[in-house]
Enzyme design. Structure first.
Site, mmCIF file in Angstrom:
data_model
loop_
_atom_site.group_PDB
_atom_site.id
_atom_site.type_symbol
_atom_site.label_atom_id
_atom_site.label_comp_id
_atom_site.label_asym_id
_atom_site.label_seq_id
_atom_site.Cartn_x
_atom_site.Cartn_y
_atom_site.Cartn_z
ATOM 1 N N CYS A 72 0.818 -1.228 0.000
ATOM 2 C CA CYS A 72 0.000 0.000 0.000
ATOM 3 C C CYS A 72 0.850 1.275 0.000
ATOM 4 O O CYS A 72 0.348 2.353 -0.300
ATOM 5 C CB CYS A 72 -0.940 0.006 1.205
ATOM 6 S SG CYS A 72 -2.010 -1.419 1.251
ATOM 7 N N HIS A 94 -3.039 7.109 3.105
ATOM 8 C CA HIS A 94 -3.496 5.849 2.515
ATOM 9 C C HIS A 94 -4.883 5.544 3.081
ATOM 10 O O HIS A 94 -5.114 5.648 4.289
ATOM 11 C CB HIS A 94 -2.499 4.741 2.858
ATOM 12 C CG HIS A 94 -3.019 3.380 2.577
ATOM 13 N ND1 HIS A 94 -3.623 3.054 1.387
ATOM 14 C CD2 HIS A 94 -3.049 2.245 3.334
ATOM 15 C CE1 HIS A 94 -3.992 1.777 1.422
ATOM 16 N NE2 HIS A 94 -3.664 1.274 2.596
ATOM 17 N N ASN A 139 -10.259 0.078 0.654
ATOM 18 C CA ASN A 139 -8.792 0.150 0.602
ATOM 19 C C ASN A 139 -8.329 -0.351 -0.769
ATOM 20 O O ASN A 139 -8.389 -1.547 -1.048
ATOM 21 C CB ASN A 139 -8.222 -0.716 1.728
ATOM 22 C CG ASN A 139 -6.706 -0.724 1.765
ATOM 23 O OD1 ASN A 139 -6.051 -0.325 0.806
ATOM 24 N ND2 ASN A 139 -6.148 -1.206 2.861
HETATM 25 O O1 UT7 Z 1 -3.419 -1.257 3.846
HETATM 26 C C1 UT7 Z 1 -3.196 -1.692 5.159
HETATM 27 C C2 UT7 Z 1 -4.232 -2.721 5.397
HETATM 28 N N1 UT7 Z 1 -4.827 -2.972 6.623
HETATM 29 C C3 UT7 Z 1 -5.287 -2.095 7.545
HETATM 30 O O2 UT7 Z 1 -5.107 -0.929 7.521
HETATM 31 C C4 UT7 Z 1 -6.060 -2.729 8.634
HETATM 32 C C5 UT7 Z 1 -5.944 -2.011 9.966
HETATM 33 N N2 UT7 Z 1 -6.876 -2.592 10.943
HETATM 34 C C6 UT7 Z 1 -8.180 -2.297 10.933
HETATM 35 O O3 UT7 Z 1 -8.635 -1.524 10.101
HETATM 36 C C7 UT7 Z 1 -9.051 -2.924 12.005
HETATM 37 O O4 UT7 Z 1 -8.245 -3.641 12.904
HETATM 38 C C8 UT7 Z 1 -10.143 -3.885 11.417
HETATM 39 C C9 UT7 Z 1 -11.204 -3.076 10.707
HETATM 40 C C10 UT7 Z 1 -9.504 -4.887 10.466
HETATM 41 C C11 UT7 Z 1 -10.815 -4.654 12.557
HETATM 42 O O5 UT7 Z 1 -11.348 -3.742 13.508
HETATM 43 P P1 UT7 Z 1 -11.105 -3.991 15.069
HETATM 44 O O6 UT7 Z 1 -11.847 -2.951 15.786
HETATM 45 O O7 UT7 Z 1 -9.613 -4.040 15.292
HETATM 46 O O8 UT7 Z 1 -11.790 -5.392 15.270
HETATM 47 P P2 UT7 Z 1 -11.163 -6.744 15.874
HETATM 48 O O9 UT7 Z 1 -10.199 -7.342 14.913
HETATM 49 O O10 UT7 Z 1 -10.723 -6.461 17.263
HETATM 50 O O11 UT7 Z 1 -12.439 -7.637 15.945
HETATM 51 C C12 UT7 Z 1 -13.480 -7.384 16.864
HETATM 52 C C13 UT7 Z 1 -14.529 -8.458 16.655
HETATM 53 C C14 UT7 Z 1 -13.987 -9.870 16.600
HETATM 54 O O12 UT7 Z 1 -14.916 -10.701 17.257
HETATM 55 P P3 UT7 Z 1 -14.588 -11.286 18.713
HETATM 56 O O13 UT7 Z 1 -13.340 -12.098 18.525
HETATM 57 O O14 UT7 Z 1 -14.389 -10.097 19.582
HETATM 58 O O15 UT7 Z 1 -15.810 -12.079 19.016
HETATM 59 C C15 UT7 Z 1 -14.010 -10.197 15.127
HETATM 60 O O16 UT7 Z 1 -14.170 -11.566 14.876
HETATM 61 O O17 UT7 Z 1 -15.201 -8.233 15.414
HETATM 62 C C16 UT7 Z 1 -15.221 -9.448 14.672
HETATM 63 N N3 UT7 Z 1 -15.190 -9.135 13.235
HETATM 64 C C17 UT7 Z 1 -16.299 -8.863 12.543
HETATM 65 N N4 UT7 Z 1 -17.600 -8.819 12.884
HETATM 66 C C18 UT7 Z 1 -18.484 -8.502 11.928
HETATM 67 C C19 UT7 Z 1 -14.116 -9.046 12.419
HETATM 68 N N5 UT7 Z 1 -14.514 -8.733 11.176
HETATM 69 C C20 UT7 Z 1 -15.866 -8.618 11.226
HETATM 70 C C21 UT7 Z 1 -16.847 -8.305 10.273
HETATM 71 N N6 UT7 Z 1 -18.140 -8.261 10.666
HETATM 72 N N7 UT7 Z 1 -16.523 -8.038 8.989
#
Ligand code: UT7
Length: 336
Positions: free
Chosen positions: A114, A255, A285
């Site tokens: 990215c 980004h 993204n």
């Molecule tokens: O170009 C660079 C690329 N990547 C990035 O920039 C990614 C940077 N990270 C992020 O943007 C965030 O970490 C995410 C959007 C990917 C995730 O958000 P978060 O607030 O960090 O969520 P999390 O990973 O802590 O997940 C919280 C919960 C989990 O459930 P449990 O384990 O707490 O029961 C996940 O399984 O949300 C769940 N979850 C979802 N629920 C509904 C993860 N993805 C989803 C989804 N829909 N799509």
């Protein structure tokens, strides 16, 4: 004597097909509400079967050439930043070169995920500063949809496909690319990766490896933490190198990965809402394409008003990160 450079064109290649959060609710256990509140994304554009990374890159190239009003024959070099090329070779850059008739141009791809567009801009700038080349096409193009596990809700909701391009030209006595700053940390590379299925997984005879092995894998939380620390550090260093203060920035073009990351950085830097350029809600993204695409849309919408000091900042796989400070003066030749 070192020669200055300026950006004279910007272009976009965006697939027509739109996938909404509601469409994704039918594929994985997610909701529009979760995706909007955690990422800010509402829709993303995804390539159809007959579309490709090179097709989007060619569209962006033609658009940027029109914006800058240059002749493809005058282009000296084409650099495409991509981590999702059509082929290992020929490069996407060579496919663009052939398609647009840039008959005198050298062409190569560069991979910095990215952050690729910041790396490509920086490499192009060095060729201009040394007097080697005068006109360079720098493109960021990615089709992450082809490398996503559409059953993994952690990743498939985040990415969209697209290409964005800049034309950079030698500008003696009027340098407008004020600084670039590049970093990497391969020690944390495992936090976001797409293994290359053929070379990472030796296989017997002609039997292909399991397709699942080439999917994007990511530790979202760790990348989030990395981003909110890397962005301010890169911006501060790029401003220092450009001899400007953070307060001199008119627009921040980060980004486009997650609106929460963008908002958190803006609040750390005391930026106003109108100084933030964001199109993550509409396109998701788009990896190496995201910064030029965001600038292109902001110019179309009249949000960026030249002349302006723009701070571009990228982060992503590698890990890589970097920033560039640019004085934006370019106006679309087709509206002049
Ligand atoms: O170009 C660079 C690329 N990547 C990035 O920039 C990614 C940077 N990270 C992020 O943007 C965030 O970490 C995410 C959007 C990917 C995730 O958000 P978060 O607030 O960090 O969520 P999390 O990973 O802590 O997940 C919280 C919960 C989990 O459930 P449990 O384990 O707490 O029961 C996940 O399984 O949300 C769940 N979850 C979802 N629920 C509904 C993860 N993805 C989803 C989804 N829909 N799509």
């Amino acid at each position: 004597m070192l020669i200055g450079a300026k950006i004279t064109g910007v272009g976009a290649g965006i697939p027509k097909s739109i996938v909404t959060n509601q469409d994704l609710e039918k594929l994985v256990d997610t909701s529009d509400e979760w995706i909007r509140t955690r990422t800010g994304i509402k829709t993303r554009h995804i390539v159809k079967e007959n579309e490709s990374n090179s097709k989007l890159a060619i569209e962006a190239a033609i658009d940027a050439i029109g914006y800058a009003n240059i002749n493809p024959n005058d282009i000296d070099l084409i650099i495409v930043a991509t981590s999702t090329p059509d082929n290992l070779y020929p490069s996407t850059a060579c496919l663009v070169q052939g398609a647009i008739g840039a008959s005198h141009a050298a062409a190569f791809d560069l991979e910095a995920a990215c952050t690729g567009i910041i790396y490509a801009l920086s490499v192009g700038l060095e060729f201009i500063k040394t007097g080697t080349y005068q006109k360079i096409l720098v493109i960021g193009a990615d089709v992450h949809s082809r490398f996503l596990d559409w059953e993994d809700r952690n990743t498939c909701i985040l990415f969209g496909d697209g290409a964005g391009a800049f034309v950079i030209e030698a500008s003696p006595g009027d340098n407008q690319i004020l600084s670039t700053y590049l970093r990497s940390d391969g020690g944390r590379g495992h936090l976001i990766c797409i293994p290359n299925s053929n070379s990472s997984f030796p296989h017997e005879g002609s039997k292909p490896p399991e397709a699942v092995k080439r999917f994007l894998k990511m530790n979202g939380k760790a990348i989030y933490e990395f981003a909110i620390n890397a962005i301010p550090e890169a911006l501060k260093t790029a401003c220092d190198k450009a001899n400007i203060a953070l307060g001199d920035i008119d627009y921040l073009i980060p980004h486009q990965a997650n609106q929460r990351i963008i908002d958190s950085v803006a609040s750390k830097l005391n930026l106003k809402k109108e100084q933030l350029i964001s199109n993550v809600a509409e396109v998701g993204n788009t990896s190496a394409a995201s910064i030029p695409l965001a600038i292109w849309q902001a110019l179309q919408a009249g949000q960026i008003k030249p002349p302006a000091i723009c701070a571009l900042v990228g982060f992503g796989g590698g890990l890589t990160w970097g920033a560039s400070i640019i004085k934006w003066t370019a106006i679309d030749s087709r509206n002049r």
